[in-house]
Write an enzyme that holds these catalytic residues in place. Structure first.
Site, short mmCIF file in Angstrom:
data_model
loop_
_atom_site.label_atom_id
_atom_site.label_comp_id
_atom_site.label_asym_id
_atom_site.label_seq_id
_atom_site.Cartn_x
_atom_site.Cartn_y
_atom_site.Cartn_z
N HIS A 56 36.26 32.58 32.85
CA HIS A 56 37.10 32.33 31.67
C HIS A 56 38.42 31.71 32.09
CE1 HIS A 56 38.52 36.30 32.93
NE2 HIS A 56 39.53 36.23 32.08
N HIS A 58 41.72 32.47 31.94
CA HIS A 58 42.98 33.11 32.31
C HIS A 58 43.45 32.66 33.70
CE1 HIS A 58 42.50 36.58 29.19
NE2 HIS A 58 43.17 35.55 28.71
N ASP A 60 44.72 34.12 36.20
CA ASP A 60 44.31 34.89 37.38
C ASP A 60 42.82 34.70 37.69
OD1 ASP A 60 43.86 36.44 34.96
OD2 ASP A 60 43.36 38.15 36.25
N HIS A 61 42.19 33.71 37.05
CA HIS A 61 40.79 33.36 37.33
C HIS A 61 40.62 31.89 37.67
CE1 HIS A 61 39.27 37.34 35.92
NE2 HIS A 61 40.47 37.31 35.38
N HIS A 114 36.75 39.24 25.38
CA HIS A 114 38.01 39.21 26.13
C HIS A 114 38.70 37.87 25.85
CE1 HIS A 114 40.81 39.89 29.42
NE2 HIS A 114 40.43 38.77 30.02
N ASP A 133 36.09 39.38 33.43
CA ASP A 133 36.82 40.47 32.77
C ASP A 133 36.06 40.99 31.56
OD1 ASP A 133 38.78 40.04 34.63
OD2 ASP A 133 40.27 39.24 33.22
N HIS A 171 38.40 42.73 38.73
CA HIS A 171 39.60 43.56 38.98
C HIS A 171 39.23 44.93 39.52
CE1 HIS A 171 42.62 40.96 37.00
NE2 HIS A 171 41.63 40.63 36.18
FE FE Z 1 41.69 38.88 34.81
ZN ZN Z 2 41.13 37.74 31.88
#
Ligand code: FE
Ligand code: ZN
Length: 257
Positions: A56, A58, A60-61, A114, A133, A171
């Site tokens: 996805h 985000h 942090d991905h 999400h 996530d 995570h």
């Molecule tokens: Fe994340």
């Molecule tokens: Zn995420």
């Protein structure tokens, strides 16, 4: 031969994964939050990156996407439903499509909730699920861009996979998820035992990921709206599964423990 999977902990609690298909020497990185630790791990193993798999959009991905593409010339694979938000995307995939790394096929699932466009990659032969996530060890993703009904439907697709499927989530949230889980399903003995093992692992700084789908099925409250003990705690004995899931998610959002 199964995929060789390497877990790279980055930032506070993110896991980035390398997956190498040995017969073709193809190497994918899943959800590279950052690029330097990925390049360092590749160099250490003398592996050449061929693909980025994003679940996805985000940061942090996908944060490492462009730098890794520039450094290696790899191709970027991600969700069709969110293609415009995936930096550098070359291949856009949707529900039910197959994608292959070397000679191993992954089935792609659309798992919105999400985010609007979130996918999961299931490498059946290696019994490995990269779910970003969506599903966590003892938890699930927050509903930023979706409804409880959507997320429950998404989790239902993952619940259809075999119990020995390893859950490579993005995570290390397991210990705080466990603290919450025992408050909503206090009568689940298997959950208490798992919580103990999780505390032992985390006290030694060891990862609790991957878990297996079988473990999640037995202990993850977000997969257990049918549990009478959970329903009793929530005061929702006769509600439908989506309502129980929604209330579990709502309580976790405000849980301080
Ligand atoms: Fe994340
Ligand atoms: Zn995420």
């Amino acid at each position: 031969m199964p995929l060789e999977i390497v877990q790279i902990p980055v930032l506070n609690d993110n896991y980035v994964y390398l997956a190498r298909e040995p017969s073709a020497n193809a190497v994918a990185v899943v959800d590279p939050a950052v690029h330097e630790p990925v390049l360092a791990e590749l160099k250490k193993r003398n592996w050449t990156l061929t693909h980025i798999l994003n679940t996805h959009h985000h940061p942090d991905h996908v944060g490492g996407n462009m730098a890794l593409k520039q450094a290696t010339g790899c191709r970027i694979v991600g969700p069709k439903a969110d293609a415009e938000r995936i930096p550098g995307i070359d291949v856009a995939l949707a529900d039910g499509e197959q994608w292959t790394l070397g000679d191993e096929a992954a089935v792609v699932f659309d798992v919105p909730g999400h985010t609007r466009g979130h996918i999961a990659y299931w490498f059946q032969r290696s019994a490995a699920l990269f779910c970003g996530d969506t599903l966590f060890a003892l938890g699930c993703g927050r509903l930023f861009e979706g409804t409880p009904a959507q997320m429950w439907h998404s989790l239902g697709k993952l619940l259809a996979l075999p119990d020995d499927t390893r859950i490579y989530c993005a995570h290390e949230y397991t210990e705080s998820n466990a603290r919450f889980a025992v408050t909503v399903e206090p009568g689940n003995e298997t959950l208490h035992l798992r919580y103990q093992r999780i505390r032992e692992l985390r006290s030694k700084g060891l990862p609790t990921v991957p878990s297996t789908l079988g473990e999640e099925r037995a202990t993850n409250p977000f997969l257990r709206p049918m549990s009478e003990n959970l329903r009793m705690t929530l005061g929702l004995l006769n509600a439908d599964d989506v309502s129980v899931f929604a209330e579990t998610r709502r309580r976790k959002d405000t849980f301080r423990g």
